[in-house]
Design an enzyme around this catalytic site. Structure first.
Site, PDB file in Angstrom:
ATOM      1  N   GLY A  71      -2.356   4.496 -11.841  1.00 53.71           N
ATOM      2  CA  GLY A  71      -2.329   5.921 -11.960  1.00 53.71           C
ATOM      3  C   GLY A  71      -3.173   6.613 -10.793  1.00 53.71           C
ATOM      4  N   TRP A  73      -2.735   6.914  -7.498  1.00 50.90           N
ATOM      5  CA  TRP A  73      -2.014   7.893  -6.630  1.00 50.90           C
ATOM      6  C   TRP A  73      -1.710   9.439  -7.307  1.00 50.90           C
ATOM      7  CZ3 TRP A  73       1.177   5.700  -2.072  1.00 50.90           C
ATOM      8  CH2 TRP A  73       0.331   5.137  -1.107  1.00 50.90           C
ATOM      9  N   ASP A  88       7.160   3.600 -13.660  1.00 52.31           N
ATOM     10  CA  ASP A  88       6.548   2.047 -13.647  1.00 52.31           C
ATOM     11  C   ASP A  88       6.986   1.339 -14.826  1.00 52.31           C
ATOM     12  OD1 ASP A  88       4.656  -0.283 -13.664  1.00 52.31           O
ATOM     13  OD2 ASP A  88       3.578   0.917 -12.256  1.00 52.31           O
ATOM     14  N   ASP A 104      12.422   0.558 -14.917  1.00 55.00           N
ATOM     15  CA  ASP A 104      12.323  -0.417 -13.749  1.00 55.00           C
ATOM     16  C   ASP A 104      13.273   0.291 -12.674  1.00 55.00           C
ATOM     17  OD1 ASP A 104      13.161  -2.250 -12.041  1.00 55.00           O
ATOM     18  OD2 ASP A 104      13.345  -3.875 -13.124  1.00 55.00           O
ATOM     19  N   ASP A 126       3.167   2.626  -3.828  1.00 57.31           N
ATOM     20  CA  ASP A 126       2.131   1.813  -3.583  1.00 57.31           C
ATOM     21  C   ASP A 126       2.402   0.064  -4.282  1.00 57.31           C
ATOM     22  OD1 ASP A 126      -0.391   1.072  -2.276  1.00 57.31           O
ATOM     23  OD2 ASP A 126      -1.482   1.459  -4.299  1.00 57.31           O
ATOM     24  N   LYS A 166       3.978   0.916   0.884  1.00 56.39           N
ATOM     25  CA  LYS A 166       3.224  -0.356   1.284  1.00 56.39           C
ATOM     26  C   LYS A 166       4.067  -1.445   1.716  1.00 56.39           C
ATOM     27  CE  LYS A 166       0.087  -2.019  -1.806  1.00 56.39           C
ATOM     28  NZ  LYS A 166      -1.237  -2.117  -2.509  1.00 56.39           N
TER      29      LYS A 166
END
Length: 216
Positions: A71, A73, A88, A104, A126, A166
């Site tokens: 959590g 970000w 998530d 998902d 991320d 990322k």
């Protein structure tokens, strides 16, 4: 103020490499700042740097934080006055101003039913796989997550929107960069100072989403 380093002794049964990692972790300035600033992860400072550089977050925006756990970000984004949806497959403890959805992101049909025609101004990812210790395999696995994040963006990002993802540097990141170039007016590589220097971790930032009219 002098920094006080924490010394870590090699405990019985602990590998030397584990001891070195623990020593580095405990003496990491960003880990120490995380505790002081009450962020859930040191990665919060990476988003702060990215936002300072690219001016991503503005009050009133609607954003999605993909792979949000734990959590960090979402915390940073919510402090900017934006409306955050955190997604998530893992549970995420409540964060003020953040709406959490346990899904998902590959379940696009389910998410499309959930969001209907809703679009977002910024999509952040991320996400990273659990490291297997083999850089080439870790690279392949994170690029699959990057593709999943981009596929989500194709469906849910506003025209002119922004995208951060990322990556681990490797043989496929240039292909992914070129893919983003077709979809965003500006695409930049960025490595925050808070990203460990020995890590192959970097971020790709897409600014000005051009269109979602291409096949999805």
């Amino acid at each position: 103020m002098l920094a006080i380093k924490t010394r870590v002794k090699t405990a019985k049964g602990r590998k030397l490499s584990s001891t070195r990692w623990l020593h580095r972790h405990l003496n990491d300035q960003y880990v120490q700042k995380t505790n002081k600033d009450s962020y859930r992860s040191r990665s919060a400072y990476k988003l702060i740097e990215i936002d300072n550089k690219f001016k991503l977050l503005q009050a009133g925006q609607k954003i999605v934080d993909l792979g949000a756990s734990p959590g960090g970000w979402s915390q940073v984004a919510s402090q900017k006055g934006v409306k955050v949806v955190a997604i998530d497959i893992k549970p995420v403890n409540t964060i003020s101003g953040v709406k959490y959805i346990q899904y998902d992101i590959n379940e696009l049909e389910t998410l499309r039913e959930r969001f209907k025609d809703q679009k977002f101004d910024v999509i952040l990812s991320d996400m990273a796989p659990e490291s297997c210790g083999l850089k080439s395999l870790d690279h392949i696995r994170i690029m699959l997550l990057c593709e999943a994040a981009l596929n989500f963006a194709k469906h849910f990002l506003n025209y002119g929107g922004k995208f951060v993802v990322k990556i681990f540097q490797g043989e496929s990141d240039k292909d992914f960069y070129n893919e983003l170039k077709k979809m965003f007016k500006i695409v930049k590589y960025f490595k925050p100072k808070s990203s460990r220097s020995e890590s192959t971790e970097m971020y790709l930032v897409g600014l000005g989403f051009i269109s979602n009219s291409f096949p999805i």
